[in-house]
Scaffold this motif. Sequence first.
Motif, mmCIF file in Angstrom:
data_model
loop_
_atom_site.group_PDB
_atom_site.id
_atom_site.type_symbol
_atom_site.label_atom_id
_atom_site.label_comp_id
_atom_site.label_asym_id
_atom_site.label_seq_id
_atom_site.Cartn_x
_atom_site.Cartn_y
_atom_site.Cartn_z
ATOM 1 N N CYS A 117 0.842 -1.183 0.000
ATOM 2 C CA CYS A 117 0.000 0.000 0.000
ATOM 3 C C CYS A 117 0.889 1.249 0.000
ATOM 4 O O CYS A 117 1.920 1.283 0.678
ATOM 5 C CB CYS A 117 -0.906 -0.025 1.243
ATOM 6 N N THR A 118 0.496 2.230 -0.803
ATOM 7 C CA THR A 118 1.296 3.462 -0.898
ATOM 8 C C THR A 118 1.237 4.281 0.383
ATOM 9 O O THR A 118 2.100 5.126 0.632
ATOM 10 C CB THR A 118 0.823 4.333 -2.080
ATOM 11 N N ALA A 119 0.236 4.061 1.208
ATOM 12 C CA ALA A 119 0.111 4.793 2.473
ATOM 13 C C ALA A 119 0.593 3.910 3.613
ATOM 14 O O ALA A 119 0.490 2.689 3.568
ATOM 15 C CB ALA A 119 -1.349 5.183 2.697
ATOM 16 N N GLY B 67 -4.770 4.538 0.577
ATOM 17 C CA GLY B 67 -3.703 4.543 -0.417
ATOM 18 C C GLY B 67 -4.096 3.647 -1.590
ATOM 19 O O GLY B 67 -5.262 3.280 -1.746
ATOM 20 N N THR B 68 -3.126 3.309 -2.403
ATOM 21 C CA THR B 68 -3.391 2.403 -3.537
ATOM 22 C C THR B 68 -2.314 1.313 -3.590
ATOM 23 O O THR B 68 -1.207 1.487 -3.088
ATOM 24 C CB THR B 68 -3.398 3.163 -4.886
ATOM 25 N N TYR C 213 -6.071 0.374 2.550
ATOM 26 C CA TYR C 213 -6.155 1.197 3.763
ATOM 27 C C TYR C 213 -5.151 0.623 4.750
ATOM 28 O O TYR C 213 -5.274 -0.511 5.191
ATOM 29 C CB TYR C 213 -7.570 1.185 4.334
#
Length: 145
Positions: free
Chosen positions: A108-110, A115-116, A142
Motif C-alpha cells: 500500500c502506498t500509504a 492509499g493504492t 487502507y
Amino acid sequence: YDNESVNESENDSANVSGNSSMAANVPSTEEQSVGAQSRSACQDSADCSWIIGDWSSCSSSCGSGTQTRSVLCQSGFIEDCPKPMPETEAACSSTESCSWVPSTLSECTATCGAGTQTQSWSCPSGNAADCGSEPTAEVACYATS
C-alpha cells in the motif's frame, strides 16, 4: 517348419530357463499362419494404406500445446504402408480458456490511511492479446500501522 519343431523349441526354452511360462511367448503354428495370411494379403497388393484417426483436442486450452491422432497401417505392419508415415503429433494453440491471472500485489502506498496498491496480471499463454482487456492495475487499500 512343423508342429514338432515348435514343440521341441518350447520344451528347450522351458528347460533352459526353468520356467515353463516361457513357452507361452512362442506363437502356435496356427497363430503364425493366421499372421502370415493377414500380412501377405496386403503385401501382395499395392492397396496397403494408412488408417488415420481424427486429431485430439489441443492439450492446452490457453497457449501452446500438442494434439495427437492414431495412424495405423491396414495390414498391422507399418513397413507395409507407403513412406513417410503420416504425423501422429502436431503443435497446436488455443485461447478458449485464456483469462487474466493475478500475480504480484504491491504494498500500500500509504503507511496510515487510504492509499493504492498496484496489481500485476499475467496471461497464461504469454500473449496479452489472448486474454483480452487487462483488468484494472490499481486497487484501493487502507493501511493501519
